[in-house]
Each structure stands twice: as structure tokens, then as C-alpha cells.
Design a protein around this motif. Structure first.
Motif, PDB file in Angstrom:
ATOM      1  N   LEU B   4      -4.340  -3.068  -4.720  1.00 38.80           N
ATOM      2  CA  LEU B   4      -4.583  -1.907  -5.573  1.00 38.80           C
ATOM      3  C   LEU B   4      -3.257  -1.384  -6.116  1.00 38.80           C
ATOM      4  N   LYS B  84       2.519   2.883  -7.070  1.00 39.21           N
ATOM      5  CA  LYS B  84       2.432   2.420  -5.687  1.00 39.21           C
ATOM      6  C   LYS B  84       1.506   1.212  -5.608  1.00 39.21           C
ATOM      7  N   VAL B  85       1.891   0.281  -4.766  1.00 38.61           N
ATOM      8  CA  VAL B  85       1.110  -0.939  -4.560  1.00 38.61           C
ATOM      9  C   VAL B  85       0.579  -0.912  -3.127  1.00 38.61           C
ATOM     10  N   PHE B  86      -0.737  -1.060  -2.991  1.00 39.44           N
ATOM     11  CA  PHE B  86      -1.362  -0.993  -1.674  1.00 39.44           C
ATOM     12  C   PHE B  86      -2.220  -2.222  -1.394  1.00 39.44           C
ATOM     13  N   ASP B  87      -2.248  -2.637  -0.146  1.00 35.86           N
ATOM     14  CA  ASP B  87      -3.318  -3.509   0.320  1.00 35.86           C
ATOM     15  C   ASP B  87      -4.596  -2.681   0.398  1.00 35.86           C
ATOM     16  N   VAL B  88      -5.721  -3.371   0.297  1.00 43.15           N
ATOM     17  CA  VAL B  88      -7.015  -2.728   0.485  1.00 43.15           C
ATOM     18  C   VAL B  88      -7.503  -3.032   1.893  1.00 43.15           C
ATOM     19  N   ASN B  89      -7.916  -2.002   2.614  1.00 44.78           N
ATOM     20  CA  ASN B  89      -8.551  -2.245   3.914  1.00 44.78           C
ATOM     21  C   ASN B  89     -10.031  -2.547   3.653  1.00 44.78           C
TER      22      ASN B  89
END
Lengths: 101, 101
Positions: B4, B84-89
Motif C-alpha cells: 500500500l 509512506k509505503v506499507f505492507d498489508v496485513n
């Protein structure tokens, strides 16, 4: 019009499946919040951050949840919360297949 | 794993349908970006901000798009970009009906 709530904060873990186990019970309760449509759970072990992207039916419901969730995070000892409330541009999101229902 | 990308920046308008008309052509091109899955277009006239929530197939593709889009925004005279760059849970997002496909 759907309202998007963007929240993130410093987070030292757990991440991944451990995070999922720690917050599964809380996650189930979020489905019952007034006007809640969906939440994507975000996390970054490298940046030591976590958060969420939420869709609510109205700005009023999004802001009410933000107030409740901020108090809960503070209760977990979490500070430095960044939160933003946005309108969704439906016409542009339709072009780019944005899931706003 | 889906990644994301969360972007927002100061924006003086146009908002709403005028914004949609101004950016419809650009929006269509985003569908062709490598690994692009969807984008929700965000805006706040009261906060004078705009941005987007994107889903990409990999972190590599998300970061490549971020680099390209930052240069484009700078070309529009836009600065103060927060990204911001996020992993998705995935497990938690499944509980809360998060659209991560």
C-alpha cells in the motif's frame, strides 16, 4: 459520500502473523462501528510503523471513530499518531478501480 | 504480497468534479503502471490537501511509481509531499473486509 480515514503511528511490533494473532479480537469489533465499511491494516517492520486505511459512510462517523481509536492507542502507550480525514473523489477513483463501496 | 502506497500533499484545488475533469486523462494512464492494482483519490478542501491510496503488487513497483509520481508532482509545482509505503496485513484485513485484491 464515503470518507477515508488514514492513520499511522510508530510501532515496534509484533508484525505479520504475530500481529494478526494479537489484534484479531479487536479487528472483529471494528466491523460493528457505526458507518464502518472496511479497513486495510498497514504495517512496516523496516519503518517501525503501523496503521490503517478505513472507509466510513460519512465524515461524522469517521471522526467519531478516530476519536475513539486515538484514545485506545494512547491507552496502549502509543503516541505520535498521524491521522487525516479525506473526501473520496468518486469520479477519479472509478477510473482507477478504487474500491469505494 | 500487496503493498500500500499512501501519498498526500498541500493542494489548493480544484476539488470535486472540477478536479475530476482536470485529472481524468492522467487517471487513465495510471492503470497502465507496472503492478498497479487500484487507487482511491483523496481530497480535502477544508484542509487544502489531496492525495491517493494505491495498491501495488510488490514493494518494488510501489516505490518505482512513487519516484515517478513525486517528480510529476514537483513538476506541477507541488512540494511538501508525504509518502509512506506499507505492507498489508492480510489476515487482519480479511477480518475487516479490506479490499486487498
Amino acid at each position: 459520500m464515503a470518507t477515508l480515514l488514514q492513520i499511522d503511528f510508530p510501532f515496534a511490533g509484533p508484525f505479520g502473523e504475530e500481529m494478526a494473532q494479537a489484534f484479531a479480537e479487536l479487528a472483529a469489533t471494528i466491523n460493528d462501528e457505526p458507518g464502518f465499511m472496511w479497513k486495510i491494516w498497514t504495517e512496516s517492520q523496516s519503518a517501525q510503523q503501523a496503521g490503517g486505511i478505513y472507509l466510513f459512510d460519512t465524515e461524522e462517523n469517521a471522526r467519531a471513530y478516530l476519536k475513539k481509536h486515538t484514545a485506545r492507542l494512547n491507552g496502549f502507550g502509543i503516541s505520535g499518531i498521524e491521522a487525516k480525514v479525506f473526501d473520496v473523489n468518486e469520479s477519479l477513483s472509478a477510473i482507477t478501480r478504487g474500491p469505494i463501496k
